[in-house]
Design an enzyme around this catalytic site. Structure first.
Site, short mmCIF file in Angstrom:
data_model
loop_
_atom_site.label_atom_id
_atom_site.label_comp_id
_atom_site.label_asym_id
_atom_site.label_seq_id
_atom_site.Cartn_x
_atom_site.Cartn_y
_atom_site.Cartn_z
N ARG A 65 -36.89 -46.22 -50.62
CA ARG A 65 -37.26 -46.93 -49.38
C ARG A 65 -38.76 -47.12 -49.26
NH1 ARG A 65 -32.60 -44.13 -47.77
NH2 ARG A 65 -33.84 -42.28 -47.42
N GLU A 102 -33.81 -28.32 -50.26
CA GLU A 102 -33.10 -27.27 -49.52
C GLU A 102 -32.24 -26.44 -50.50
OE1 GLU A 102 -30.99 -29.04 -46.34
OE2 GLU A 102 -30.40 -27.11 -45.48
#
Ligand code: AMP
Length: 178
Positions: A65, A102
């Site tokens: 993006r 994560e």
């Protein structure tokens, strides 16, 4: 009549998708901002205004993006556009930088001939969350011996405090905050 755009209009145009891509994540979908011609144009112009006196010679977009506004900005600055990509996509010699997610690790890559030490670089990504992605991108740019680095996000998620992980000597500015 021309549509009047301001920061509130832009913020309201970003769609929130709860529990995407997994439960507990509130995904900020920028496609709803970019699909409106007047809003997309306003966003590019506002970011350009912020940096227009910095002498930027290269704009870096982070896959994928970051490529969208990154190339708009490069064009406005008459600067070169450099992609930072996910592993295995760039065909020539690369620098590679891994970073912690994560769960597990990810890697970003850049061509070794993409930048020069005297370049003034703007790194752009659509969104700052925890700061892992941008940290890796800054490390890649540092490999070229570049000292003048600016970082820009269209959107910053303040509550995740990703900004605290960014090297404080790098000037960082986000257009929209949640
Ligand atoms: P981070 O490394 O945690 O700062 O994550 C930043 C990258 O992940 C950006 O390239 C974003 O496109 C994407 N991202 C992370 N969290 C979100 C979110 N809540 N909404 C939209 N994109 C996100």
């Amino acid at each position: 009549m021309t549509k009047q755009i301001d920061l509130k209009t832009v913020k309201n145009s970003i769609r929130n998708i709860p529990d995407f891509p997994k439960p507990g994540i509130h995904f900020k979908d920028v496609t709803t901002a970019y699909q409106d011609g007047a809003i997309f144009s306003f966003i590019g112009s506002e970011i350009y205004e912020h940096y227009k006196n910095t002498g930027i010679t290269k704009v870096i977009g982070i896959e994928s993006r970051g490529f969208i506004l990154g190339s708009v900005l490069a064009n406005k600055f008459s600067a070169g556009f450099i992609p930072i990509r996910k592993p295995g996509k760039l065909p020539a010699e690369i620098y590679s930088q891994s970073y912690e997610l994560e769960y597990g690790f990810d890697t970003l890559e850049i061509h070794t001939d993409a930048l020069n030490p005297d370049d003034i670089v703007l790194i752009h990504d659509d969104l700052l969350a925890t700061g892992g992605t941008i940290g890796a991108a800054i490390n890649l740019v540092r490999k070229f011996g570049i000292s003048k680095i600016y970082v820009n996000f269209f959107v910053e998620l303040d509550f995740l405090k990703g900004i605290d992980k960014i090297d404080p000597t790098v000037s960082t500015w986000s257009m929209i905050h949640f």
